[in-house]
Design a protein around this motif. Structure first.
Motif, PDB file in Angstrom:
ATOM      1  N   ARG A  52       9.780  19.032 -36.234  1.00 49.25           N
ATOM      2  CA  ARG A  52       8.885  20.014 -36.853  1.00 49.25           C
ATOM      3  C   ARG A  52       9.212  21.434 -36.411  1.00 49.25           C
ATOM      4  N   LEU A  53       9.545  21.596 -35.147  1.00 54.50           N
ATOM      5  CA  LEU A  53       9.695  22.931 -34.572  1.00 54.50           C
ATOM      6  C   LEU A  53      11.066  23.553 -34.813  1.00 54.50           C
ATOM      7  N   LEU A  54      12.066  22.738 -35.132  1.00 55.65           N
ATOM      8  CA  LEU A  54      13.410  23.279 -35.335  1.00 55.65           C
ATOM      9  C   LEU A  54      13.545  23.944 -36.700  1.00 55.65           C
ATOM     10  N   LYS A  55      14.226  25.086 -36.708  1.00 55.06           N
ATOM     11  CA  LYS A  55      14.548  25.752 -37.964  1.00 55.06           C
ATOM     12  C   LYS A  55      15.644  24.975 -38.690  1.00 55.06           C
ATOM     13  N   SER A  56      15.766  25.215 -39.988  1.00 59.34           N
ATOM     14  CA  SER A  56      16.882  24.634 -40.731  1.00 59.34           C
ATOM     15  C   SER A  56      18.185  25.151 -40.147  1.00 59.34           C
ATOM     16  N   GLY A  57      19.104  24.245 -39.856  1.00 57.80           N
ATOM     17  CA  GLY A  57      20.347  24.622 -39.200  1.00 57.80           C
ATOM     18  C   GLY A  57      20.252  24.630 -37.690  1.00 57.80           C
ATOM     19  N   GLY A  58      19.053  24.338 -37.156  1.00 60.65           N
ATOM     20  CA  GLY A  58      18.859  24.322 -35.712  1.00 60.65           C
ATOM     21  C   GLY A  58      19.452  23.090 -35.061  1.00 60.65           C
ATOM     22  N   LYS A  59      19.470  23.100 -33.724  1.00 64.33           N
ATOM     23  CA  LYS A  59      20.083  22.011 -32.965  1.00 64.33           C
ATOM     24  C   LYS A  59      19.103  21.453 -31.942  1.00 64.33           C
ATOM     25  N   PHE A  60      19.073  20.131 -31.867  1.00 63.64           N
ATOM     26  CA  PHE A  60      18.371  19.450 -30.780  1.00 63.64           C
ATOM     27  C   PHE A  60      19.438  18.930 -29.829  1.00 63.64           C
ATOM     28  N   VAL A  61      19.388  19.399 -28.583  1.00 66.59           N
ATOM     29  CA  VAL A  61      20.368  19.008 -27.569  1.00 66.59           C
ATOM     30  C   VAL A  61      19.642  18.178 -26.524  1.00 66.59           C
ATOM     31  N   CYS A  62      20.007  16.902 -26.433  1.00 67.68           N
ATOM     32  CA  CYS A  62      19.303  15.971 -25.548  1.00 67.68           C
ATOM     33  C   CYS A  62      20.256  15.481 -24.466  1.00 67.68           C
ATOM     34  N   LEU A  63      19.969  15.841 -23.219  1.00 64.64           N
ATOM     35  CA  LEU A  63      20.735  15.357 -22.071  1.00 64.64           C
ATOM     36  C   LEU A  63      20.065  14.083 -21.575  1.00 64.64           C
ATOM     37  N   THR A  64      20.796  12.985 -21.598  1.00 64.92           N
ATOM     38  CA  THR A  64      20.201  11.666 -21.391  1.00 64.92           C
ATOM     39  C   THR A  64      21.187  10.722 -20.723  1.00 64.92           C
ATOM     40  N   LEU A  65      20.648   9.673 -20.119  1.00 67.04           N
ATOM     41  CA  LEU A  65      21.498   8.599 -19.599  1.00 67.04           C
ATOM     42  C   LEU A  65      21.897   7.625 -20.701  1.00 67.04           C
ATOM     43  N   ALA A  66      21.366   7.839 -21.901  1.00 69.18           N
ATOM     44  CA  ALA A  66      21.756   7.064 -23.089  1.00 69.18           C
ATOM     45  C   ALA A  66      21.525   5.572 -22.920  1.00 69.18           C
ATOM     46  N   GLU A  67      20.385   5.210 -22.334  1.00 64.08           N
ATOM     47  CA  GLU A  67      20.047   3.791 -22.242  1.00 64.08           C
ATOM     48  C   GLU A  67      19.726   3.256 -23.635  1.00 64.08           C
ATOM     49  N   SER A  68      19.879   1.955 -23.811  1.00 59.00           N
ATOM     50  CA  SER A  68      19.776   1.358 -25.148  1.00 59.00           C
ATOM     51  C   SER A  68      18.413   1.593 -25.788  1.00 59.00           C
ATOM     52  N   HIS A  69      17.326   1.525 -24.996  1.00 55.60           N
ATOM     53  CA  HIS A  69      16.002   1.703 -25.591  1.00 55.60           C
ATOM     54  C   HIS A  69      15.765   3.157 -25.997  1.00 55.60           C
ATOM     55  N   VAL A  70      16.449   4.092 -25.341  1.00 58.66           N
ATOM     56  CA  VAL A  70      16.336   5.507 -25.722  1.00 58.66           C
ATOM     57  C   VAL A  70      17.130   5.768 -27.003  1.00 58.66           C
ATOM     58  N   LEU A  71      18.370   5.292 -27.044  1.00 62.69           N
ATOM     59  CA  LEU A  71      19.188   5.473 -28.247  1.00 62.69           C
ATOM     60  C   LEU A  71      18.598   4.710 -29.430  1.00 62.69           C
ATOM     61  N   GLY A  72      17.908   3.594 -29.130  1.00 65.73           N
ATOM     62  CA  GLY A  72      17.275   2.815 -30.190  1.00 65.73           C
ATOM     63  C   GLY A  72      16.196   3.583 -30.923  1.00 65.73           C
ATOM     64  N   LEU A  73      15.642   4.604 -30.286  1.00 59.90           N
ATOM     65  CA  LEU A  73      14.687   5.497 -30.950  1.00 59.90           C
ATOM     66  C   LEU A  73      15.380   6.749 -31.464  1.00 59.90           C
ATOM     67  N   LEU A  74      16.266   7.302 -30.659  1.00 60.63           N
ATOM     68  CA  LEU A  74      16.887   8.591 -30.966  1.00 60.63           C
ATOM     69  C   LEU A  74      17.757   8.534 -32.222  1.00 60.63           C
ATOM     70  N   PHE A  75      18.600   7.525 -32.340  1.00 60.37           N
ATOM     71  CA  PHE A  75      19.506   7.445 -33.489  1.00 60.37           C
ATOM     72  C   PHE A  75      18.759   7.292 -34.820  1.00 60.37           C
ATOM     73  N   PRO A  76      17.838   6.326 -34.951  1.00 55.22           N
ATOM     74  CA  PRO A  76      17.137   6.199 -36.239  1.00 55.22           C
ATOM     75  C   PRO A  76      16.282   7.417 -36.581  1.00 55.22           C
ATOM     76  N   LYS A  77      15.724   8.067 -35.562  1.00 56.31           N
ATOM     77  CA  LYS A  77      14.833   9.202 -35.811  1.00 56.31           C
ATOM     78  C   LYS A  77      15.569  10.356 -36.473  1.00 56.31           C
ATOM     79  N   PHE A  78      16.861  10.467 -36.217  1.00 56.98           N
ATOM     80  CA  PHE A  78      17.653  11.550 -36.799  1.00 56.98           C
ATOM     81  C   PHE A  78      18.724  10.997 -37.749  1.00 56.98           C
TER      82      PHE A  78
END
Length: 659
Positions: A166-192
């Motif tokens: 909601r808060l990002l402008k068109s053309g904006g970037k979400f930069v997520c620094l993460t350990l990339a565990e499966s349950h995190v990516l399981g939400l992150l990938f489908p959401k975007f």
């Protein structure tokens, strides 16, 4: 100084102990306590530090001197120095958010003089008080990971990522620094997944003698497009210098997500979920898209009782005017297979007749059999409201329309599960309209029928029988005595109870009529061998018939009652079916009607000359002989009602040779 160092050492040790026992990373009270112990001067870095992050971050964010300067949000900032380093690198439009008042107060005091343009806000990152499309970059360092508590599932993480979008402008970037565990990516990938371009990067590791957990940078660029793009990665999985399980996990997550994205890109039979649509799978659902059609699944989890298969259709160009902005059309299970509701062409006709700019066609199945229309409408209402077009019509009523199923009353009598055929339903029902033939035979009856339905086959009734009040079918005394004898024999079977007579209202299955047009067609086919049947019956001999597959036993019982010169051997491998036929459809066995439950028990003797699913006869009947043969068959079959006999005779006259 020494004492101070001792206190700092003690403080650091206490903070480490607290971190290990923190448990719930979503607790504000726990974090307040944690930051109080650490104090204002003791920053804490999750994952990678500035020397490893500087180059990849600055290359992503762009030049700090651009006009206007990029607006950066750092949610869940804690007491990390990441924002300070970015500020010192020239990025002054930074807003920091954390729900801990303790840490925000400390960070404000620490930076108010040297970094006066930097903003600090006490705010819950899952519900932030900023206007839509406020920021160019949202930089998350471990915030999403902290929200993904196993006990809470995806709830908080989902809320947070919705805020990010909601808060990002068109053309904006979400930069997520993460350990990339499966349950995190399981939400992150489908959401975007829809309308975003995603990439994954490995942050360089500090030199270490042993592999440690790698920090990854997941970047999502807001493109406002419904095109589904592959997730790219800037590293070779085999060269990752990290824990093997972590390397394998991110490799598997990327492969799985990209496979899903390929299916969405190329598949024509995708069933979208409501979440997919909310994520932008088909663009902005608040806008009508004339001629758009796709299938989706509604409900099935949370507070909803049922899952529904539906088709969403936006009316074609120039097909107005419309009475409704959005409408729902419910198709009962018994009609879902019809061309009008199962084909695209038919569905567009329904859209035109509905006068709705957007029509959501809901196709019911056997899972909804026990629910009333009021219950289904109540369950569907909050779901379809989310699909209504327009931003100002939230309070508008969405009309519910329905294709009638022709059934006045339905009652589920019994449910069973077979290892061979799956779930089975026995139901009694009264039709709104019956064939005029019935009205002539039973003019004062409110006729009730009993059906056997396999749930795995939508729209197909396996067997259907007419229920009659005891005595109204005028059955012979001989037949009644035979049933009594058979009933006595059957009652010896352990655990079996007679249910076919429906003792509450004294209804029994009437075997003198075949409600199934398929069975009627089989009987009419006997016309082909009517001469042979007459020659056998006239000398007192019997004809042996083999029925493969008993069903509810209605066809064998009809043959047994109406063609007494036919001896019947039936094969039914499913004991559940045999029990249902006996308990609910009045099926009985005697010396002239036997059931075998193993195919090898069937004795195919030379005098077995009639197999109902395949007929063989040396004599050939010509088309012009069918009327005479039909009359001949009518004399052989002992019907109790002339009208029923006439129906079969009429069908027999329609038989034509295909050669």
């Amino acid at each position: 100084m020494g004492k101070k160092k001792k206190n700092q050492s003690s403080s650091s040790s206490s903070a480490t102990d607290l971190l290990q026992t923190l448990g719930d990373f979503t607790s504000k009270e726990n974090w307040d306590k944690f930051f109080t112990i650490r104090g204002i001067g003791d920053s804490f870095e999750w994952y990678a530090e500035w020397p490893q992050l500087r180059d990849p971050l600055i290359s992503l964010i762009g030049a700090p001197t651009s006009s206007p300067p990029p607006q950066i949000l750092v949610p869940g900032c804690g007491n990390s120095r990441l924002s300070e380093h970015l500020y010192d690198a020239g990025f002054h439009g930074i807003t920091n958010v954390d729900f801990s008042k303790v840490v925000i107060s400390d960070m404000l005091r620490r930076n108010v003089r040297d970094r006066s343009d930097m903003r600090w806000r006490v705010m819950d990152m899952t519900s932030m008080q900023f206007m839509d499309e406020t920021f160019d970059v949202i930089l998350d360092k471990g915030g999403l990971d902290a929200l993904m508590e196993p006990e809470l599932g995806h709830k908080l993480g989902n809320q947070y990522l919705s805020e990010v979008k909601r808060l990002l402008k068109s053309g904006g970037k979400f930069v997520c620094l993460t350990l990339a565990e499966s349950h995190v990516l399981g939400l992150l990938f489908p959401k975007f997944r829809f309308g975003w371009k995603m990439s994954v990067h490995a942050i360089p590791q500090k030199s270490s003698s042993e592999p440690s957990l790698q920090t990854f940078m997941v970047v999502a660029d807001k493109e406002n497009s419904s095109v589904v793009l592959q997730v790219t990665s800037s590293f070779d999985h085999s060269s990752l210098d990290c824990n093997k399980n972590q390397a394998f996990g991110i490799h598997e997550a990327l492969e799985s997500e990209n496979q899903t994205r390929r299916e969405y890109s190329h598949g024509s039979d995708i069933l979208y979920s409501l979440e997919d649509l909310q994520l932008g799978a088909k663009g902005d659902m608040k806008n009508l898209s004339p001629g758009c059609r796709f299938e989706l699944i509604l409900g099935g989890e949370g507070d909803f009782c049922f899952s529904y298969r539906a088709v969403l259709l936006d009316a074609r160009e120039n097909s107005g005017p419309f009475m409704y902005n959005c409408g729902v059309f419910i198709v009962p299970k018994t009609r879902a297979h019809e061309w009008l509701f199962s084909s695209e062409e038919g569905q567009w006709l329904v859209v035109e007749s509905s006068k709705a700019a957007r029509l959501i066609m809901v196709l019911l199945d056997t899972s909804h059999a026990s629910a009333s229309m009021d219950e289904i409408q109540k369950d569907l209402s909050p779901l379809v409201k989310q699909l209504a077009p327009g931003k100002d019509d939230q309070g508008a009523q969405i009309p519910f329309m329905m294709a009638g199923d022709g059934i006045k009353h339905r009652n589920v009598v019994h449910q069973a599960t077979s290892s061979l055929t799956g779930p089975i339903i026995v139901e009694d029902l009264v039709y709104e309209n019956v064939d005029p033939e019935f009205s002539r035979i039973w003019p004062s009856e409110d006729l009730k029928f009993r059906r056997l339905v396999f749930q795995r086959t939508q729209g197909l009734v396996q067997s259907e029988a007419l229920l009659m009040r005891d005595g109204s079918s005028h059955r012979t005394d001989v037949e009644t005595e035979r049933k009594k004898a058979s009933s006595s024999s059957k009652s010896k079977r352990k655990g079996t109870q007679r249910r076919s007579d429906d003792s509450g209202n004294q209804l029994k299955v009437y075997h003198g009529y075949l409600a199934s047009s398929y069975h009627m067609g089989i009987i009419s086919g006997f016309t082909l061998i009517s001469s042979y049947l007459e020659s056998v019956a006239s000398v007192g001999k019997s004809v042996k018939a083999v029925v493969i597959g008993l069903g509810a036993g209605l066809l064998p019982m009809f043959l047994h009652e109406c063609m007494p010169f036919v001896g019947i051997e039936a094969v039914e491998l499913d004991l559940t079916m045999l029990n249902l036929a006996e308990d609910y459809f009045g099926f009985t066995q005697d010396k002239s009607l036997k059931v075998f439950n193993h195919l090898f028990c069937l004795q195919l003797e030379e005098d077995v000359n009639l197999v109902l699913f395949g007929l063989s006869s040396e004599s050939c009947i010509k088309d012009n002989s069918f009327p005479e043969a039909a009359v001949q068959l009518g004399k052989l079959v002992k019907f109790q009602h002339l009208e029923i006999s006439q129906s079969i005779m009429d069908a027999a006259k329609k038989i034509r040779c295909l050669k």
